[in-house]
Scaffold this active site. Structure first.
Site, mmCIF file in Angstrom:
data_model
loop_
_atom_site.group_PDB
_atom_site.id
_atom_site.type_symbol
_atom_site.label_atom_id
_atom_site.label_comp_id
_atom_site.label_asym_id
_atom_site.label_seq_id
_atom_site.Cartn_x
_atom_site.Cartn_y
_atom_site.Cartn_z
ATOM 1 N N LEU A 199 0.888 -1.160 0.000
ATOM 2 C CA LEU A 199 0.000 0.000 0.000
ATOM 3 C C LEU A 199 0.924 1.207 0.000
ATOM 4 O O LEU A 199 1.801 1.325 0.870
ATOM 5 C CB LEU A 199 -0.891 -0.022 1.249
ATOM 6 C CG LEU A 199 -2.147 0.848 1.246
ATOM 7 C CD1 LEU A 199 -3.061 0.525 0.071
ATOM 8 C CD2 LEU A 199 -2.910 0.693 2.554
ATOM 9 N N ASP A 200 0.759 2.092 -0.988
ATOM 10 C CA ASP A 200 1.689 3.205 -1.165
ATOM 11 C C ASP A 200 1.780 4.083 0.069
ATOM 12 O O ASP A 200 0.840 4.162 0.874
ATOM 13 C CB ASP A 200 1.255 4.064 -2.361
ATOM 14 C CG ASP A 200 1.338 3.315 -3.674
ATOM 15 O OD1 ASP A 200 2.179 2.402 -3.771
ATOM 16 O OD2 ASP A 200 0.556 3.639 -4.584
ATOM 17 N N ILE A 201 2.892 4.791 0.181
ATOM 18 C CA ILE A 201 3.131 5.653 1.331
ATOM 19 C C ILE A 201 2.051 6.722 1.469
ATOM 20 O O ILE A 201 1.711 7.140 2.583
ATOM 21 C CB ILE A 201 4.535 6.294 1.214
ATOM 22 C CG1 ILE A 201 4.921 7.002 2.507
ATOM 23 C CG2 ILE A 201 4.627 7.228 0.011
ATOM 24 C CD1 ILE A 201 6.357 7.470 2.532
#
Length: 325
Positions: A152-154
Site C-alpha cells: 500500500l503506497d506511502i
C-alpha cells in the site's frame, strides 16, 4: 659399499567413494517433471498445505509422507499421491499469525526507505485495537518473518495485511492470485490526460515536483484523508465524461500490458469505488491520471472477504481463526 637403491613403491589410489544414490523421484527437481509430475513443495502449495519454503522445511525435518513413505527433498510426485503431514508441522503452522493494520499516511509497507518507517513498527501491544477479540496474546516472536502480503503506497491509507503464513501470502499475492481488493478513491477532475502515467509509476501528480503539479484550490489541498468531514470543492461526477469512466473499467494499459476489467463506480459525487483483481505499482493513481483525474485520497477498505471495518487508523488486530480471505 653402496646400498642398492630400492625401487619406488607405487600405491594405487583408493577408488572414489561411490556417490550416494539419488533418492527415488529426485532425479528431476524442476517445478514440473515428466508424465505430468511436479515438485512436491509446489504440489503442497497448490493444495494449500504450506508455502513452498515451509514445505521444504517440513520435508527436511521428515514431517511429510508421500503414499506412506517419508518424503525426499525435491522429489517429483503425481497429482494423485496421498500427502500426509506430521502433527508437529501442523502445530508449528497453528502458531503463525496474520495481522491487519489500518495503515496511516507516511508509512511504507515493507522495508524502511528514504527515512520512512515500515508499517510493522505499529505492531506493538499499545497499538492493538481494544476491540480485537481474537484469542491471541502478543509476543515479540510474532514479528519474526511477519511480512506484507501486498503493498500500500506511502500516500495511501487503509487495510494492509502482514503475515507469517505462506498460505495467506500465496492466496493474496501468489502468481495466480485473483483476490479482490476494494478502494475508496477521492478525486478531482483536471481535464488533463497524463499519458506518461501509462509507462511510468513516477509520472503521477503525487510524485512530481510541486512546481510542475497542477494548481489546486486551498480546499483540495486539504484532502489527505477519506472521511465524511473532508471538505470538497467540486461535483466531480457531474463533469466527468461517461466514456472516461468506461475506460477506467476496461481499456487502459500500464507498462505495455492491458489491465484486467475492474469495477469502478461513483460512491458519491467526489469519490470513486474501485474493485481490482490485480495490483500494479500505483495502479489506481496511474489509471486515473490517464483520464484526467487526480487522486487526492485513497483508502483500501477490503481484501477478499476481510473488511477494514472500524479498525482505527494506526492500529492493528489479528486475523481471527474463523476469518477467511
Amino acid at each position: 659399499m653402496t646400498t642398492p637403491q630400492q625401487p619406488p613403491v607405487f600405491r594405487r589410489a583408493a577408488p572414489p567413494a561411490p556417490k550416494a544414490p539419488i533418492p527415488a523421484g529426485q532425479n528431476n527437481t524442476a517445478a514440473f517433471g515428466a508424465n505430468g509430475t511436479l515438485r512436491l513443495n509446489k504440489r503442497m502449495a497448490e493444495l494449500g498445505l504450506a508455502s513452498r519454503r515451509e514445505a521444504d522445511d517440513w520435508i527436511s525435518k521428515g514431517w511429510v509422507k508421500v503414499n506412506g513413505q517419508v518424503a525426499e527433498m525435491g522429489m517429483q510426485v503425481s497429482p494423485d499421491v496421498k500427502i500426509e503431514i506430521d502433527k508437529q508441522a501442523k502445530g508449528a503452522q497453528a502458531k503463525q499469525v496474520t495481522v491487519l493494520i489500518n495503515k496511516p499516511l507516511g508509512l511504507v509497507s515493507g522495508q524502511a526507505e528514504d527515512g520512512h518507517q515500515p508499517a510493522i513498527t505499529l505492531v506493538q501491544p499499545q497499538n492493538r485495537w481494544a476491540e480485537d477479540n481474537a484469542r491471541f496474546f502478543f509476543h515479540p516472536s510474532q514479528l519474526k518473518s511477519l511480512v506484507p502480503a501486498g503493498r500500500l503506497d506511502i500516500d495511501s491509507t487503509g487495510l494492509l495485511v502482514l503475515t507469517q503464513d505462506g498460505r495467506v501470502a500465496r492466496q493474496l499475492i501468489g502468481e495466480d492470485a485473483t483476490m479482490e481488493k476494494e478502494y475508496l478513491v477521492r478525486v478531482i477532475y483536471t481535464g488533463v490526460e497524463n499519458t506518461a502515467a501509462a509507462n511510468s509509476a513516477a509520472a503521477t501528480y503525487a510524485a512530481r515536483p510541486a512546481a510542475r503539479a497542477p494548481q489546486a484550490t486551498g480546499a483540495t489541498q486539504q484532502l489527505s484523508r477519506i472521511d465524511d468531514d473532508d471538505p470538497v470543492s467540486t461535483d466531480v461526477q457531474s463533469v466527468f465524461p461517461a466514456a472516461k469512466l468506461a475506460l477506467l473499467r476496461h481499456g487502459l494499459s500500464l507498462d505495455g500490458q492491458k489491465l484486467k476489467p475492474a469495477l469502478v463506480e461513483w460512491q458519491n459525487p467526489e469519490q470513486l469505488r474501485f474493485v481490482l483483481t490485480e495490483g500494479k505499482k500505483r495502479q489506481i493513481r496511474r489509471m486515473c491520471e490517464q483520464v484526467g483525474l487526480k487522486v487526492v485520497g485513497l483508502k483500501r477498505v477490503r481484501i477478499g472477504r476481510v473488511m477494514l471495518g472500524n479498525l482505527p487508523v494506526g492500529q492493528w488486530r489479528y486475523l481471527a481463526p474463523h476469518e477467511q480471505f
